[in-house]
Motif scaffolding. Structure first.
Motif, PDB file in Angstrom:
ATOM      1  N   GLN A  45     -12.834   4.773  34.554  1.00 29.10           N
ATOM      2  CA  GLN A  45     -11.485   4.460  35.040  1.00 29.10           C
ATOM      3  C   GLN A  45     -11.180   2.983  34.764  1.00 29.10           C
ATOM      4  OE1 GLN A  45     -10.628   4.671  39.308  1.00 29.10           O
ATOM      5  NE2 GLN A  45      -8.569   5.438  38.834  1.00 29.10           N
ATOM      6  N   GLU A  58     -14.696   1.332  35.357  1.00 26.08           N
ATOM      7  CA  GLU A  58     -15.708   1.762  36.321  1.00 26.08           C
ATOM      8  C   GLU A  58     -16.256   3.110  35.884  1.00 26.08           C
ATOM      9  OE1 GLU A  58     -14.514   2.131  40.455  1.00 26.08           O
ATOM     10  OE2 GLU A  58     -16.523   2.791  41.057  1.00 26.08           O
ATOM     11  N   LEU A  60     -17.899   6.572  36.618  1.00 27.56           N
ATOM     12  CA  LEU A  60     -17.952   7.485  37.765  1.00 27.56           C
ATOM     13  C   LEU A  60     -18.680   8.752  37.334  1.00 27.56           C
ATOM     14  CD1 LEU A  60     -14.278   6.797  38.804  1.00 27.56           C
ATOM     15  CD2 LEU A  60     -16.260   6.252  40.244  1.00 27.56           C
ATOM     16  N   PRO A  73     -18.698  13.560  42.974  1.00 25.79           N
ATOM     17  CA  PRO A  73     -19.794  12.737  43.488  1.00 25.79           C
ATOM     18  C   PRO A  73     -19.830  12.653  45.011  1.00 25.79           C
ATOM     19  CG  PRO A  73     -18.165  11.390  42.342  1.00 25.79           C
ATOM     20  CD  PRO A  73     -17.840  12.807  42.046  1.00 25.79           C
ATOM     21  N   ALA A  74     -18.655  12.703  45.635  1.00 26.57           N
ATOM     22  CA  ALA A  74     -18.625  12.625  47.103  1.00 26.57           C
ATOM     23  C   ALA A  74     -19.409  13.787  47.716  1.00 26.57           C
ATOM     24  CB  ALA A  74     -17.186  12.629  47.603  1.00 26.57           C
ATOM     25  N   VAL A  93     -27.430   7.017  35.332  1.00 29.13           N
ATOM     26  CA  VAL A  93     -26.071   6.472  35.256  1.00 29.13           C
ATOM     27  C   VAL A  93     -26.100   5.062  34.658  1.00 29.13           C
ATOM     28  CG1 VAL A  93     -24.086   5.653  36.606  1.00 29.13           C
ATOM     29  CG2 VAL A  93     -25.125   7.866  37.146  1.00 29.13           C
ATOM     30  N   GLU A 145     -21.568  -2.204  41.512  1.00 26.31           N
ATOM     31  CA  GLU A 145     -20.745  -2.077  42.721  1.00 26.31           C
ATOM     32  C   GLU A 145     -21.641  -1.621  43.865  1.00 26.31           C
ATOM     33  OE1 GLU A 145     -17.172   0.204  42.314  1.00 26.31           O
ATOM     34  OE2 GLU A 145     -16.425  -1.038  40.671  1.00 26.31           O
ATOM     35  N   ASP A 175     -17.804  -2.999  47.007  1.00 30.25           N
ATOM     36  CA  ASP A 175     -16.907  -1.848  46.902  1.00 30.25           C
ATOM     37  C   ASP A 175     -16.425  -1.418  48.289  1.00 30.25           C
ATOM     38  OD1 ASP A 175     -15.589   0.258  45.690  1.00 30.25           O
ATOM     39  OD2 ASP A 175     -17.401   1.293  45.023  1.00 30.25           O
ATOM     40  N   GLU A 232      -8.192  -0.964  44.853  1.00 30.03           N
ATOM     41  CA  GLU A 232      -8.421   0.354  44.244  1.00 30.03           C
ATOM     42  C   GLU A 232      -7.492   1.404  44.832  1.00 30.03           C
ATOM     43  OE1 GLU A 232     -12.552   1.417  44.815  1.00 30.03           O
ATOM     44  OE2 GLU A 232     -12.348   1.542  46.977  1.00 30.03           O
ATOM     45  N   GLU A 235      -1.482   4.078  43.478  1.00 31.16           N
ATOM     46  CA  GLU A 235      -0.821   5.285  42.971  1.00 31.16           C
ATOM     47  C   GLU A 235       0.675   5.080  42.738  1.00 31.16           C
ATOM     48  OE1 GLU A 235      -1.791   8.511  45.622  1.00 31.16           O
ATOM     49  OE2 GLU A 235      -3.897   8.530  45.002  1.00 31.16           O
ATOM     50  N   TYR A 254      -4.789   5.639  39.969  1.00 33.92           N
ATOM     51  CA  TYR A 254      -4.180   6.656  39.112  1.00 33.92           C
ATOM     52  C   TYR A 254      -2.955   6.117  38.390  1.00 33.92           C
ATOM     53  CZ  TYR A 254      -7.121  10.099  41.536  1.00 33.92           C
ATOM     54  OH  TYR A 254      -8.178  10.804  42.039  1.00 33.92           O
ATOM     55  N   PRO A 259      -9.654   8.487  35.910  1.00 30.73           N
ATOM     56  CA  PRO A 259     -10.969   8.497  35.264  1.00 30.73           C
ATOM     57  C   PRO A 259     -10.974   9.540  34.144  1.00 30.73           C
ATOM     58  CG  PRO A 259     -11.183   8.651  37.661  1.00 30.73           C
ATOM     59  CD  PRO A 259      -9.736   8.831  37.335  1.00 30.73           C
TER      60      PRO A 259
HETATM   61  P1  C2E Z   1     -15.709   4.573  44.538  1.00 32.41           P
HETATM   62  O1  C2E Z   1     -16.772   3.800  43.844  1.00 32.41           O
HETATM   63  O2  C2E Z   1     -14.908   3.832  45.568  1.00 32.41           O
HETATM   64  O3  C2E Z   1     -14.806   5.152  43.382  1.00 32.41           O
HETATM   65  C1  C2E Z   1     -13.407   5.308  43.474  1.00 32.41           C
HETATM   66  C2  C2E Z   1     -13.050   6.745  43.736  1.00 32.41           C
HETATM   67  O4  C2E Z   1     -11.635   6.808  43.954  1.00 32.41           O
HETATM   68  C3  C2E Z   1     -13.318   7.683  42.563  1.00 32.41           C
HETATM   69  O5  C2E Z   1     -13.599   8.975  43.081  1.00 32.41           O
HETATM   70  C4  C2E Z   1     -11.969   7.695  41.854  1.00 32.41           C
HETATM   71  O6  C2E Z   1     -11.780   8.845  41.052  1.00 32.41           O
HETATM   72  C5  C2E Z   1     -11.032   7.684  43.026  1.00 32.41           C
HETATM   73  N1  C2E Z   1      -9.728   7.132  42.671  1.00 32.41           N
HETATM   74  C6  C2E Z   1      -9.428   6.208  41.737  1.00 32.41           C
HETATM   75  N2  C2E Z   1      -8.129   5.923  41.707  1.00 32.41           N
HETATM   76  C7  C2E Z   1      -7.544   6.684  42.664  1.00 32.41           C
HETATM   77  C8  C2E Z   1      -6.198   6.850  43.116  1.00 32.41           C
HETATM   78  O7  C2E Z   1      -5.250   6.207  42.647  1.00 32.41           O
HETATM   79  N3  C2E Z   1      -6.000   7.727  44.135  1.00 32.41           N
HETATM   80  C9  C2E Z   1      -7.000   8.449  44.686  1.00 32.41           C
HETATM   81  N4  C2E Z   1      -6.708   9.320  45.664  1.00 32.41           N
HETATM   82  N5  C2E Z   1      -8.297   8.323  44.278  1.00 32.41           N
HETATM   83  C10 C2E Z   1      -8.547   7.456  43.290  1.00 32.41           C
HETATM   84  P2  C2E Z   1     -14.876   9.766  42.625  1.00 32.41           P
HETATM   85  O8  C2E Z   1     -15.071   9.617  41.165  1.00 32.41           O
HETATM   86  O9  C2E Z   1     -14.768  11.119  43.210  1.00 32.41           O
HETATM   87  O10 C2E Z   1     -16.064   8.961  43.320  1.00 32.41           O
HETATM   88  C11 C2E Z   1     -16.194   8.932  44.716  1.00 32.41           C
HETATM   89  C12 C2E Z   1     -17.335   8.016  45.133  1.00 32.41           C
HETATM   90  O11 C2E Z   1     -18.588   8.540  44.672  1.00 32.41           O
HETATM   91  C13 C2E Z   1     -17.271   6.626  44.526  1.00 32.41           C
HETATM   92  O12 C2E Z   1     -16.350   5.853  45.248  1.00 32.41           O
HETATM   93  C14 C2E Z   1     -18.701   6.176  44.683  1.00 32.41           C
HETATM   94  O13 C2E Z   1     -18.955   5.743  46.004  1.00 32.41           O
HETATM   95  C15 C2E Z   1     -19.475   7.459  44.455  1.00 32.41           C
HETATM   96  N6  C2E Z   1     -19.949   7.467  43.073  1.00 32.41           N
HETATM   97  C16 C2E Z   1     -19.267   7.786  41.943  1.00 32.41           C
HETATM   98  N7  C2E Z   1     -20.052   7.647  40.849  1.00 32.41           N
HETATM   99  C17 C2E Z   1     -21.271   7.203  41.296  1.00 32.41           C
HETATM  100  C18 C2E Z   1     -22.513   6.850  40.645  1.00 32.41           C
HETATM  101  O14 C2E Z   1     -22.664   6.890  39.440  1.00 32.41           O
HETATM  102  N8  C2E Z   1     -23.542   6.454  41.476  1.00 32.41           N
HETATM  103  C19 C2E Z   1     -23.409   6.375  42.825  1.00 32.41           C
HETATM  104  N9  C2E Z   1     -24.449   5.973  43.538  1.00 32.41           N
HETATM  105  N10 C2E Z   1     -22.261   6.669  43.456  1.00 32.41           N
HETATM  106  C20 C2E Z   1     -21.201   7.091  42.707  1.00 32.41           C
END
Ligand code: C2E
Ligand code: MG
Ligand code: MG
Ligand code: MG
Length: 277
Positions: A45, A58, A60, A73-74, A93, A145, A175, A232, A235, A254, A259
């Motif tokens: 993203q 970033e 993801l 991932p959540a 990753v 992060e 973060d 972050e 929207e 977004y 992403p």
């Molecule tokens: P995060 O690091 O805070 O990542 C941002 C999350 O917000 C991402 O969800 C992204 O898709 C979402 N997002 C970005 N822009 C917007 C927007 O405008 N509106 C909304 N509603 N959401 C938006 P994602 O990809 O589902 O990731 C969720 C969490 O999962 C991440 O939060 C992070 O804590 C964790 N995560 C993701 N990838 C990894 C990784 O490779 N390793 C680890 N340890 N954790 C990860």
């Protein structure tokens, strides 16, 4: 009758818990093999500077489960953290993000999420060093992060870990700022390169004066310490212009870009991310 219904509700509740537990076990089991089976991939993203240029991406993680489809991932990171497969996932990753970023035509920053458990592991700096060496990515292009979760256990250990990482020449972003056990002493004591305002505050911007007050305070505080701020989850145009007005340095959300896989990014002309090879 009420008593009867109550019991029914309890039974339903217990079987729902059973179901949940079985689900979690199944996910735990499959996760152990997800890396080996090549079921993980990264989306990226964009992060945009207030002057308009893309400053980084970033990474993801996504899990394409053969039966369940894409698992966010959540849903699986917390399971991996409990079951111990998080180290394997985070290592994958880190390596994958460095390898891919090293192939980009523009020398942009890549931000990699590190779970608190991974951060507390003794050898994170060794893993990072290895990923940089094997990928050839310059350390200045890697950002990790971390979340406030890394501060809750052993502060002096967290500090040592962070100093070891900084020695490598990489940067560190905090973060989801404002959602965890935030303490002003952490941001004073730790050498942070960026603070990311959590999207829950951004989401309420324009609707709630209180969110605006928080955002303004965080930006003021960070800037007072010489730390740039990234917001972050942007929207809407309204959120964007309020953040620009408040002096926010970088934006992600977004509105700027969803992403997408590296292949998807290469195809999109607006993002100008091409691989050299
Ligand atoms: P995060 O690091 O805070 O990542 C941002 C999350 O917000 C991402 O969800 C992204 O898709 C979402 N997002 C970005 N822009 C917007 C927007 O405008 N509106 C909304 N509603 N959401 C938006 P994602 O990809 O589902 O990731 C969720 C969490 O999962 C991440 O939060 C992070 O804590 C964790 N995560 C993701 N990838 C990894 C990784 O490779 N390793 C680890 N340890 N954790 C990860
Ligand atoms: Mg993140
Ligand atoms: Mg975040
Ligand atoms: Mg978040």
């Amino acid at each position: 009758r009420a008593k009867h219904e109550g019991r029914g509700a309890i039974r339903l509740f217990t079987s729902a818990m059973d179901q949940q537990l079985r689900e979690r076990r199944a996910v735990e089991h499959d996760l152990r093999f997800a890396v080996e089976r090549g079921e993980l991939h990264l989306d990226y993203q964009p992060q945009r500077h207030r002057d308009g240029h893309i400053s980084g991406y970033e990474a993801l993680v996504r899990w394409r489960h053969p039966v369940r489809g894409i698992v966010p991932p959540a849903e699986f990171i917390p399971v991996a953290e409990r079951s111990g497969s998080i180290a394997q996932i985070d290592d994958w990753v880190l390596m994958e993000a460095c390898r891919q970023a090293a192939s980009w035509a523009e020398p942009l920053r890549v931000a990699v999420n590190v779970s608190a458990a991974q951060f507390r592991r003794d050898n994170l700096d060794v893993q990072v060093c290895k990923a940089l060496r094997e990928s050839g990515l310059p350390p200045s292009r890697l950002e990790l992060e971390i979340t406030e979760g890394v501060f809750i256990e052993d502060i002096s250990r967290a500090k040592r870990a962070m100093q070891a990482l900084k020695q490598l020449g990489i940067s560190i972003a905090l973060d989801d700022f404002g959602t965890g056990y935030s303490s002003l002493s952490y941001i004073e004591a730790f050498p942070l390169d960026r603070i990311k305002i959590d999207r829950s505050f951004v989401a309420r911007l324009g609707q709630s004066e209180r969110s605006l007050a928080i955002v303004r305070a965080v930006i003021g505080l960070a800037h007072g310490l010489g730390v740039p701020v990234l917001a972050e989850g942007i929207e809407t145009d309204a959120q964007m212009s309020l953040l620009l007005q408040e002096g926010c340095d970088e934006m992600q959300g977004y509105l700027i870009g969803r992403p997408r896989s590296q292949t998807g990014l290469k195809k999109s002309k607006t993002l100008q991310l091409r691989a050299v090879s």
